[in-house]
Design a protein around this motif. Structure first.
Motif, short mmCIF file in Angstrom:
data_model
loop_
_atom_site.label_atom_id
_atom_site.label_comp_id
_atom_site.label_asym_id
_atom_site.label_seq_id
_atom_site.Cartn_x
_atom_site.Cartn_y
_atom_site.Cartn_z
N ALA A 276 0.84 -1.21 0.00
CA ALA A 276 0.00 0.00 0.00
C ALA A 276 0.87 1.26 0.00
CB ALA A 276 -0.93 0.00 1.21
N LEU A 277 1.84 1.30 0.92
CA LEU A 277 2.64 2.52 1.05
C LEU A 277 3.76 2.58 0.01
CD1 LEU A 277 2.82 2.71 4.94
CD2 LEU A 277 1.49 4.16 3.42
N GLY A 278 4.42 1.45 -0.18
CA GLY A 278 5.58 1.45 -1.08
C GLY A 278 5.18 1.60 -2.54
N VAL A 279 4.18 0.87 -2.95
CA VAL A 279 3.80 0.89 -4.36
C VAL A 279 2.67 1.88 -4.63
CG1 VAL A 279 2.98 -0.47 -6.32
CG2 VAL A 279 4.57 -1.47 -4.65
N ALA A 280 1.51 1.65 -3.99
CA ALA A 280 0.34 2.47 -4.33
C ALA A 280 0.55 3.93 -3.97
CB ALA A 280 -0.90 1.94 -3.63
N LYS A 281 1.30 4.20 -2.89
CA LYS A 281 1.47 5.60 -2.49
C LYS A 281 2.78 6.20 -3.00
CE LYS A 281 1.15 8.59 1.58
NZ LYS A 281 1.02 8.60 3.05
N HIS A 282 3.91 5.64 -2.57
CA HIS A 282 5.16 6.35 -2.86
C HIS A 282 5.70 6.15 -4.27
CE1 HIS A 282 5.79 8.57 0.80
NE2 HIS A 282 5.20 7.56 1.42
N ALA A 283 5.38 5.02 -4.89
CA ALA A 283 5.82 4.87 -6.27
C ALA A 283 5.08 5.87 -7.17
CB ALA A 283 5.60 3.45 -6.76
N PHE A 284 3.94 6.37 -6.69
CA PHE A 284 3.19 7.36 -7.46
C PHE A 284 3.59 8.79 -7.10
CE2 PHE A 284 0.50 3.79 -8.39
CZ PHE A 284 -0.08 4.10 -9.61
N GLY A 285 4.52 8.93 -6.17
CA GLY A 285 4.96 10.28 -5.82
C GLY A 285 4.68 10.67 -4.38
N GLY A 286 3.99 9.81 -3.63
CA GLY A 286 3.77 10.10 -2.22
C GLY A 286 2.48 10.84 -1.95
N LEU A 287 2.35 11.31 -0.71
CA LEU A 287 1.13 11.96 -0.24
C LEU A 287 0.59 12.97 -1.26
CD1 LEU A 287 -0.88 12.46 2.08
CD2 LEU A 287 0.67 14.22 2.93
N GLY A 288 -0.65 12.76 -1.64
CA GLY A 288 -1.30 13.71 -2.53
C GLY A 288 -1.15 13.39 -4.01
N MET A 289 -0.19 12.51 -4.34
CA MET A 289 0.05 12.22 -5.74
C MET A 289 -0.54 10.88 -6.17
SD MET A 289 1.94 14.78 -6.28
CE MET A 289 3.56 15.42 -6.48
N ASN A 290 -0.86 10.05 -5.20
CA ASN A 290 -1.31 8.71 -5.54
C ASN A 290 -2.71 8.73 -6.15
OD1 ASN A 290 -1.53 9.50 -2.66
ND2 ASN A 290 -2.97 7.81 -2.62
N ILE A 291 -2.88 7.90 -7.17
CA ILE A 291 -4.18 7.82 -7.86
C ILE A 291 -5.12 6.92 -7.07
CG2 ILE A 291 -5.35 7.09 -9.97
CD1 ILE A 291 -3.48 9.21 -10.72
N PHE A 292 -4.56 5.79 -6.59
CA PHE A 292 -5.42 4.79 -5.95
C PHE A 292 -5.36 4.91 -4.44
CE2 PHE A 292 -4.25 3.01 -10.07
CZ PHE A 292 -5.51 2.82 -10.60
N ASN A 293 -6.48 4.66 -3.81
CA ASN A 293 -6.54 4.60 -2.37
C ASN A 293 -5.55 3.55 -1.88
OD1 ASN A 293 -7.30 3.69 0.26
ND2 ASN A 293 -9.26 4.76 -0.01
N PRO A 294 -4.53 3.92 -1.13
CA PRO A 294 -3.46 2.97 -0.78
C PRO A 294 -3.99 1.76 -0.01
CG PRO A 294 -2.85 5.21 -0.15
CD PRO A 294 -4.27 5.27 -0.60
N ALA A 295 -4.89 1.98 0.94
CA ALA A 295 -5.38 0.86 1.74
C ALA A 295 -6.12 -0.15 0.86
CB ALA A 295 -6.30 1.37 2.85
N LEU A 296 -6.91 0.36 -0.07
CA LEU A 296 -7.65 -0.56 -0.95
C LEU A 296 -6.72 -1.25 -1.94
CD1 LEU A 296 -10.97 1.36 -1.67
CD2 LEU A 296 -10.56 -0.55 -0.11
N ALA A 297 -5.69 -0.54 -2.36
CA ALA A 297 -4.72 -1.18 -3.25
C ALA A 297 -4.00 -2.29 -2.49
CB ALA A 297 -3.71 -0.14 -3.76
N GLY A 298 -3.68 -2.04 -1.22
CA GLY A 298 -3.05 -3.06 -0.39
C GLY A 298 -3.95 -4.27 -0.22
N ARG A 299 -5.23 -4.00 -0.03
CA ARG A 299 -6.19 -5.09 0.13
C ARG A 299 -6.29 -5.90 -1.16
NH1 ARG A 299 -11.13 -6.34 -1.27
NH2 ARG A 299 -12.41 -7.64 0.12
N ALA A 300 -6.32 -5.21 -2.29
CA ALA A 300 -6.41 -5.93 -3.57
C ALA A 300 -5.17 -6.80 -3.77
CB ALA A 300 -6.53 -4.91 -4.71
N PHE A 301 -4.03 -6.28 -3.37
CA PHE A 301 -2.79 -7.06 -3.46
C PHE A 301 -2.87 -8.33 -2.62
CE2 PHE A 301 1.24 -7.88 -1.19
CZ PHE A 301 2.04 -8.29 -2.25
N LEU A 302 -3.39 -8.19 -1.41
CA LEU A 302 -3.51 -9.36 -0.53
C LEU A 302 -4.52 -10.36 -1.08
CD1 LEU A 302 -3.36 -7.82 3.05
CD2 LEU A 302 -1.54 -8.92 1.73
N LEU A 303 -5.60 -9.83 -1.64
CA LEU A 303 -6.64 -10.70 -2.17
C LEU A 303 -6.10 -11.60 -3.28
CD1 LEU A 303 -9.68 -11.21 -1.77
CD2 LEU A 303 -10.11 -9.60 -3.62
N THR A 304 -5.21 -11.07 -4.09
CA THR A 304 -4.64 -11.89 -5.16
C THR A 304 -3.50 -12.76 -4.65
OG1 THR A 304 -3.36 -9.94 -5.76
CG2 THR A 304 -5.26 -10.43 -7.13
#
Ligand code: SF4
Ligand code: SF4
Lengths: 322, 438
Positions: free
Chosen positions: A105-133
């Motif tokens: 969630a933090l490393g990919v969904a948030k900071h790979a997109f540029g960090g706070l304010g720059m991320n397109i996807f909700n980090p928590a939900l992206a993390g959940r989707a990652f776990l689901l798969t």
């Protein structure tokens, strides 16, 4: 010697800060977290605390050492992501699985997109989707409510109400509307108690921390869709009230879709976003392979936010309506 | 009470209690004044005095340098000691200034004056022009130009701006309480020039005493409109909207909707010029802020150095203060001076001394607060983003040039983004790239 300071207007600034926004969100989540402790045992509560602490620590590491911002000071946004991720997983998820999700969630969904304010996807939900798969079993095994503050964890598995509807039909439902409203049912850590979520939500509304148009249109659309399908077949599609109270709808509509960073900026845009989330959620619930579609629909709509923002610009003062 | 207002805006702490009860006092005369030849928007004035020349109070020392420009007068009686360019932060560039050493009490050189009813519209405009009157609310636009719109613009309404929405400032409030008769004469003169019958004065509801007082005093002559206390209620377009419900079109001026807006202090200056023959050489201002020992409201000569005002009228800065921010104007739109010897100019309605606080910012968290408060319906976060990326054309498309630089967005922002800084710079660069056109 007194120094003459210059700087840029305005020279008065509100006392509000990003951290204060984040702390308000955390405060709003506390009722549901205490509920989770009662419904699923202390371990569920512990996972949320773990998410908050590890989230902040991991973000500090990313900022200071990977992005080399030595002046970075924690602002609470990673703690919010950690808590929300915990609220979106099953109560017996192993702690290390949770942490893997958080790292994504933090490393990919948030900071790979540029960090706070720059991320397109909700980090928590992206993390959940990652776990689901990655860990589908952990993510789709659900537990009976323990209904006690003194348990660590309860391991009696059961199906969620939405799964019962999908697999057996509405007449096989084993929970009442009251159970759904108060939270005594199987589900992810933070989603079960509509009442406690609403209490936290009310706090955010009072504090002006919510883009209100989103929950209104999201829940409204779910209500409309489920009313229509209710007339097609109550047994197959369930009742409108059931759809509003079950699954992750309330958690999603009140706290996930309203994430400031990943939602539109104008009321009009927020309405489009909310309606989109509602439609997608119901289409998934009715016709897709999964019983629940809240997370996926919000993630999908996240992707449209830049486009929505572009086409829903406010009217500039003095602009002639065309 | 149903209060007139506009959409958006913010509620910064008012801080008017520091000075609002204190009557306007006359400042003693300073020994030295520094008078900029740019005391107005438009072309700088041309100095018409030489070093060593004796000047009287009210004598012309600068003549207009173009159509939009203004006369400048000597604020004291004495000798010109220097005529030189002085760099200053108000206009962001070096501007010619006349330095005068005061040698005696005032010996006035007056304008033709008398009963205003005897003067024609043209004569009145000429006196106002010769008196060097400019918008005293801060805009400093030459008043004789503003009161004389092109023939094709039909003006039907005069609005007097008594909103004083800037926190800390109280001079307009005091003027309304103490100088209502003089201001009313100024209004009558402006009415005659414009040929209008509808005159309103908008006053924020935090000045209840002034609202009640003027409702009585000006009954049947000026309609007093109580306004919601909200910043920037006194911004021209927002004021017009609150009072008349009309929106000045994008890129347009108040005259496009038949309105002229004038500040209360400007009305007072008009009366002084026409009735008493006094050109604009002094004005009322509020000396205030947490860093000053004695806040107050003062009549001060134009060209008085701020350091002199702070020492002699404000009893200096409080002890133990390490950093101070001294603003020409109020905290929302004021200009921080980088040299305490900067002299006051005609548009200076206040000197606000603040104790600066450090605030740490983050990236924009897209809370949309700035969008919600922008009185111009803009998206400040987007203007900031595009400005920083130097996408000026795109920024103009989404309203860069509509921004009135009120600062509501930066005030409210939890991430402490400095939108106004970016916007001001972007406007400057865009205009430079466009060769000064548009
Ligand atoms: S107020 Fe600040 S943080 Fe919020 S959207 Fe505007 S720029 Fe971003
Ligand atoms: S964008 Fe301009 S007009 Fe809008 S709030 Fe900011 S400073 Fe004021």
């Amino acid at each position: 010697m007194m120094k003459l300071i210059t700087g840029n207007a305005p020279h008065l600034r509100s006392k509000d800060t990003t951290s204060k926004v984040m702390i308000d969100v955390i405060i709003a989540l506390i009722p549901a977290l205490i509920g989770a402790w009662y419904f699923f045992g202390f371990y569920a509560f512990f996972l949320a605390i773990l998410g908050a602490v590890v989230g902040e620590a991991f973000e500090l590491f990313i900022m200071r050492y990977l992005r080399k911002d030595k002046s970075f000071v924690p602002n609470g946004s990673a703690a919010v992501t950690g808590i929300l991720l915990a609220m979106n997983v099953s109560p017996a998820t192993p702690w290390w699985v949770m942490i893997l999700g958080l790292v994504f969630a933090l490393g990919v969904a948030k900071h790979a997109f540029g960090g706070l304010g720059m991320n397109i996807f909700n980090p928590a939900l992206a993390g959940r989707a990652f776990l689901l798969t990655s860990f589908p079993v952990y993510m789709t095994t659900w537990y009976k409510p323990a209904l006690s503050f003194s348990k660590w964890i309860d391991i009696q598995t059961t199906a969620t109400p939405l799964a019962i509807l999908k697999e057996k039909g509405f007449s096989h439902m084993n929970v009442s509307y009251a159970d759904l409203f108060f939270g005594s049912r199987a589900g992810s850590i933070g989603e079960t108690s509509v009442l406690l979520l609403l209490i936290g939500f009310a706090y955010l509304v009072i504090r002006g921390r919510i883009k209100l148009m989103i929950p209104i249109t999201y829940i409204g659309t779910v209500f409309l869709m489920s009313s229509i399908f209710y007339f097609v077949s109550p047994e197959k599609f369930g009742t409108p009230l059931f759809h509003i109270l079950s699954g992750g709808l309330m958690l999603g509509a009140l706290f996930m879709a309203t994430d400031m960073v990943t939602s539109p900026m104008t009321p009009k845009g927020q309405a489009i976003f909310g309606i989109g989330c509602g439609l997608m959620t119901m289409l998934i619930r009715y016709f897709a392979g999964y019983p629940e579609g809240v997370s996926l629909s919000i993630l999908l709509m996240n992707a449209f936010v830049p486009l929505i923002d572009r086409y829903t610009q406010p009217r500039i003062f003095g602009e002639v309506k065309s | 009470m149903n209060l007139a207002t506009f959409k958006g805006g913010v509620h910064p702490p008012e801080k008017k209690e520091l000075s609002k009860e204190i009557p306007i006092q006359k400042s003693p005369l300073p020994d030295k004044v520094v008078v900029f030849m740019q005391q107005h928007t438009g072309a700088p004035a041309k100095p018409v005095v030489e070093v060593g020349q004796k000047v009287k109070t009210g004598q012309i020392i600068g003549e207009p340098g173009g159509f939009i420009s203004a006369y400048v007068h000597s604020p004291v009686t004495g000798t010109v000691t220097e005529v030189k360019k002085i760099s200053n932060i108000i206009f962001g560039k070096a501007v010619e200034a006349v330095v005068i050493q005061r040698e005696s009490e005032d010996e006035w050189e007056l304008l033709p004056h008398g009963d205003y009813e005897k003067f024609s519209k043209e004569e009145l405009l000429d006196i106002i022009k010769k008196a060097g009157i400019v918008g005293l609310g801060g805009a400093m636009f030459p008043t004789h130009v503003k009161l004389n719109p092109p023939q094709d613009k039909k003006i039907d309404t005069l609005i007097i701006n008594g909103a004083e929405c800037e926190p800390y400032l109280t001079i307009d409030h005091r003027m309304m309480l103490e100088k209502s008769e003089e201001i009313l004469i100024g209004i009558k003169i402006a009415k005659k020039i414009l040929g209008v019958n509808n005159v309103y004065i908008g006053i924020e509801s935090n000045k209840k005493d002034a609202i009640e007082f003027l409702k009585n005093k000006w009954k049947g002559q000026v309609i007093v409109v109580p306004l919601k206390t909200k910043y920037p209620q006194g911004a021209e377009k927002q004021l017009i909207y609150a009072i008349t419900g009309k929106e000045v079109p994008r890129g347009g001026l108040p005259m496009d909707v038949g309105v002229v807006v004038q500040n209360v202090s400007t009305m007072y200056a008009i009366k002084e010029a026409v009735v008493d023959g006094k050109p604009l050489v002094e004005r009322g201002l509020t000396l205030t802020g947490e860093a000053i020992k004695r806040p107050g409201n003062w009549w001060v000569r134009i060209g008085t150095p701020i350091s002199w005002i702070v020492e002699n009228l404000g009893e200096g800065f409080k002890e133990g203060i390490e950093n101070v921010k001294v603003l020409m104007g109020g905290p929302m739109m004021g200009i921080p001076i980088n040299n305490l010897d900067t002299p006051i100019v005609k548009g200076n309605n206040g000197i606000t001394s603040l104790i600066p606080e450090e605030q740490r910012g983050t990236f924009c968290i897209r809370c949309s607060y700035c969008v919600d408060v922008c009185p111009m319906g803009l998206q400040p976060y987007l203007l900031d983003l595009l400005g920083k990326k130097r996408k000026y054309d795109e920024a103009v498309e989404v309203g860069l040039l509509d921004c009135i630089e009120c600062g509501s967005c930066s005030y409210v922002c939890p991430a402490k983004i400095e939108h106004v800084k970016t916007i001001k710079l972007a406007k400057k660069v865009y205009r430079a790239l466009r060769g000064g056109k548009k």
